[in-house]
Design a protein around this motif. Structure first.
Motif, PDB file in Angstrom:
ATOM      1  N   VAL A 173       0.830  -1.201   0.000  1.00 16.32           N
ATOM      2  CA  VAL A 173       0.000   0.000   0.000  1.00 16.32           C
ATOM      3  C   VAL A 173       0.867   1.254   0.000  1.00 16.32           C
ATOM      4  CG1 VAL A 173      -1.717   1.293   1.324  1.00 16.32           C
ATOM      5  CG2 VAL A 173      -1.914  -1.192   1.125  1.00 16.32           C
ATOM      6  N   PRO A 189      -5.279   4.168  -5.497  1.00 15.77           N
ATOM      7  CA  PRO A 189      -6.015   3.093  -4.830  1.00 15.77           C
ATOM      8  C   PRO A 189      -6.369   1.925  -5.739  1.00 15.77           C
ATOM      9  CG  PRO A 189      -6.881   5.223  -4.168  1.00 15.77           C
ATOM     10  CD  PRO A 189      -5.890   5.494  -5.257  1.00 15.77           C
ATOM     11  N   ASP A 190      -6.522   2.182  -7.032  1.00 13.20           N
ATOM     12  CA  ASP A 190      -6.874   1.078  -7.928  1.00 13.20           C
ATOM     13  C   ASP A 190      -5.787   0.012  -7.959  1.00 13.20           C
ATOM     14  OD1 ASP A 190      -9.253   2.199  -8.473  1.00 13.20           O
ATOM     15  OD2 ASP A 190      -8.821   2.773 -10.539  1.00 13.20           O
ATOM     16  N   ILE A 194      -4.188  -0.986  -5.356  1.00 17.78           N
ATOM     17  CA  ILE A 194      -4.474  -1.807  -4.182  1.00 17.78           C
ATOM     18  C   ILE A 194      -5.684  -2.688  -4.449  1.00 17.78           C
ATOM     19  CG2 ILE A 194      -4.906  -1.726  -1.695  1.00 17.78           C
ATOM     20  CD1 ILE A 194      -3.783   1.156  -1.768  1.00 17.78           C
ATOM     21  N   ALA A 195      -6.689  -2.146  -5.152  1.00 15.60           N
ATOM     22  CA  ALA A 195      -7.858  -2.947  -5.494  1.00 15.60           C
ATOM     23  C   ALA A 195      -7.461  -4.145  -6.349  1.00 15.60           C
ATOM     24  CB  ALA A 195      -8.881  -2.083  -6.239  1.00 15.60           C
ATOM     25  N   LEU A 199      -6.025  -6.744  -4.035  1.00 14.06           N
ATOM     26  CA  LEU A 199      -7.070  -7.398  -3.248  1.00 14.06           C
ATOM     27  C   LEU A 199      -7.813  -8.427  -4.092  1.00 14.06           C
ATOM     28  CD1 LEU A 199      -8.549  -4.281  -1.393  1.00 14.06           C
ATOM     29  CD2 LEU A 199      -7.019  -6.013  -0.444  1.00 14.06           C
ATOM     30  N   SER A 211     -14.136  -3.916  -3.241  1.00 15.38           N
ATOM     31  CA  SER A 211     -12.674  -3.841  -3.181  1.00 15.38           C
ATOM     32  C   SER A 211     -12.172  -2.419  -3.366  1.00 15.38           C
ATOM     33  CB  SER A 211     -12.065  -4.751  -4.248  1.00 15.38           C
ATOM     34  OG  SER A 211     -12.484  -4.364  -5.540  1.00 15.38           O
ATOM     35  N   ALA A 214      -9.906  -0.473  -0.815  1.00 15.72           N
ATOM     36  CA  ALA A 214      -8.607   0.017  -1.284  1.00 15.72           C
ATOM     37  C   ALA A 214      -8.428   1.494  -0.954  1.00 15.72           C
ATOM     38  CB  ALA A 214      -8.476  -0.218  -2.790  1.00 15.72           C
ATOM     39  N   TYR A 236      -5.508   3.036   1.326  1.00 18.02           N
ATOM     40  CA  TYR A 236      -4.649   4.081   0.765  1.00 18.02           C
ATOM     41  C   TYR A 236      -4.590   5.298   1.680  1.00 18.02           C
ATOM     42  CZ  TYR A 236      -2.721   7.133  -2.910  1.00 18.02           C
ATOM     43  OH  TYR A 236      -1.925   7.980  -3.640  1.00 18.02           O
TER      44      TYR A 236
END
Length: 510
Positions: free
Chosen positions: A86, A92-93, A95-96, A99, A118, A122, A126
């Motif tokens: 992270v 954030p995408d 991190i998605a 996931l 998700s 995320a 973030y």
């Protein structure tokens, strides 16, 4: 024209491993807090370790197990577990995508973490973790980090077979051929196109084996596929030959054998061996100014062909060992799009080089062929610069701006090299006419299509690149006068696709 142009294995810029793509588009350059009411169904009442939901649907905090002690917040545990990933995420995408690749479904996320999906989870992660981008590292070794000297060497071995046409021109001279082309052109083109399609697909399959760490299996794939490709090119060339075109058909057969041998050597990293095999073709240089005996011309051609086949046979010895076939291997259908890309791009180059004689228009093709070496290096440069930006920039907006600038610089650098090579070839070729502005513009548009197509292919978007090139080649074939319009349209479409796909941070995660 040079039959070696599309020997460059497509997986020199090898497709990157598949990365799970987020299911919605990039929403912002920085994180936003989870939306109100975004949580889904609450977990079962009294479930230990899960966040209970308030009547409004928001998490009300950790539940108390029967013993009276508060359970750990699952989101804190997830933050600690994924903190390293992270912290270096640009958006954030990213991190998605992690996931989802970890197998987290939206139902699991709602029940365990109290977030809608998700993306909401995320964004929360973030916002919780401070950005900690590491300092740029030295580029690691690999297909994306190749030195300029190596790329220039490959460009040279791509272009040297063009001298074979200079040596063979008097041997192939004949009456006017079909479709308004010089005699012997049809079997030459038929054999060359067949070789491009087959060997592009074969090179991708062999490189896939190399990516799996099974070099003997790659050698075995080449051992079986290269002779089959040579036979296919020969049969097609002979079938396409008309009465009186037998010398051209025999030359096309030798060209098919060379294409197969060169594919083996290039895929297995034996560029220097191929350069040595092609050394006899340097005897064509005096032919630019003086007439050489036909026996000498034929001898130089046969010597280069024999040496290429011999070197290829030597490097294929591991593939002949028992059990070298390895596992079942990747599906053969996955290599077909690379062959289609070779077909489309090869036809575009042929249209750039067709002229009134077998050697007219060759200057443009030779310039395109020589430019493939610098093109490879610029592809590596784009990839390396993008990875550096991914490690050092903190927002998606900064990353998009930086990657777009790098893309423009690399493409502009390639077109500058192509213009320089075109001028150099024109000056070196006795009696070669200067390219007219329309032909020069068309050449640059074709160069743009080739470079952007190779870039998209390397990032796994080979179907898109192949479809665009095939449509442009079909338009040029049906209406030759529409060549500049077709090349320009293809260049514009590929530029849009590149701008959409490659400015996203998730496209560069490996």
């Amino acid at each position: 024209m040079s039959g070696s142009l599309w020997l460059k294995p497509p997986t020199t810029q090898a497709p990157l491993p598949a990365i799970p793509r987020p299911r919605r588009e990039d929403r912002a350059g920085r994180a936003t807090p989870p939306p109100a009411g975004g949580a889904g169904a609450p977990p079962p009442a009294g479930a230990a370790g899960h966040a209970s939901a308030a009547p409004g649907g928001h998490p009300a905090g950790p539940t108390a197990p029967a013993g009276g002690e508060l359970a750990d917040d699952p989101l804190d545990e997830l933050t600690e577990r994924l903190g390293g990933l992270v912290a270096v995420a640009v958006h954030p995408d990213e991190i998605a995508a992690v996931l989802e690749s970890d197998g987290m479904t939206d139902d699991h996320i709602r029940l365990t973490y109290g977030r809608a999906d998700s993306f909401a989870l995320a964004e929360d992660l973030y916002a919780r973790v401070e950005r900690r981008h590491p300092a740029p590292q030295a580029p690691p070794g690999g297909a994306w980090h190749t030195g300029l000297a190596g790329c220039l060497l490959r460009g040279l071995v791509f272009a040297l077979p063009g001298l074979a046409y200079v040596l063979a021109a008097p041997l192939l001279a004949g009456e006017q051929g079909r479709f308004g082309l010089p005699g012997g052109t049809v079997p030459l083109l038929a054999g060359a196109v067949t070789g491009w399609v087959w060997n592009q697909s074969l090179a991708h399959r062999a490189y896939t084996w190399l990516g799996l760490g099974d070099r003997p299996a790659a050698a075995r794939a080449l051992l079986l596929g290269a002779p089959a490709g040579a036979l296919a090119g020969t049969v097609v060339a002979l079938a396409a030959a008309a009465p009186g075109e037998t010398p051209a058909a025999l030359f096309a057969a030798g060209q098919s054998v060379y294409l197969a041998a060169a594919t083996v050597l290039l895929v297995l990293g034996r560029e220097r061996a191929l350069l040595c095999a092609l050394a006899p073709l340097a005897g064509a240089v005096p032919a630019f100014r003086w007439d050489l005996p036909d026996l000498l011309r034929a001898g130089l051609l046969l010597t280069a062909l024999t040496a290429s086949v011999a070197f290829a046979g030597l490097v294929l010895r591991p593939g002949a060992r028992r059990g070298a076939a390895g596992r079942g291997g990747p599906p053969r259908a996955t290599s077909l799009p690379y062959g289609l890309f070779g077909l489309g791009s090869g036809l575009l180059v042929l249209h750039a080089g067709i002229g009134d004689t077998l050697v007219s228009g060759a200057g443009a093709v030779i310039a395109l062929t020589l430019s493939m070496g610098p093109a490879e290096w610029l592809l590596h440069r784009f990839r390396g610069e993008s990875l550096t930006r991914l490690r050092t920039l903190a927002t998606a907006r900064e990353f998009r701006r930086a990657v777009t600038g790098t893309l423009v610089l690399c493409l502009g650098g390639y077109l500058g090299v192509l213009v320089t090579l075109t001028v150099g070839v024109t000056l070196a070729w006795p009696g070669a006419p200067w390219p007219t502005p329309p032909r020069l513009v068309t050449l640059l548009l074709i160069g743009t299509v080739l470079w952007l197509g190779l870039l998209l292919q390397a990032f796994g978007a080979v179907l898109s690149a192949a479809a665009v090139c095939l449509l442009a080649a079909a338009a040029q074939t049906l209406e030759p006068a529409a060549g500049p319009v077709a090349a320009g349209g293809a260049a514009a479409v590929l530029a849009v696709l590149t701008g959409v796909l490659l400015v996203r941070p998730t496209a560069h995660r490996v």
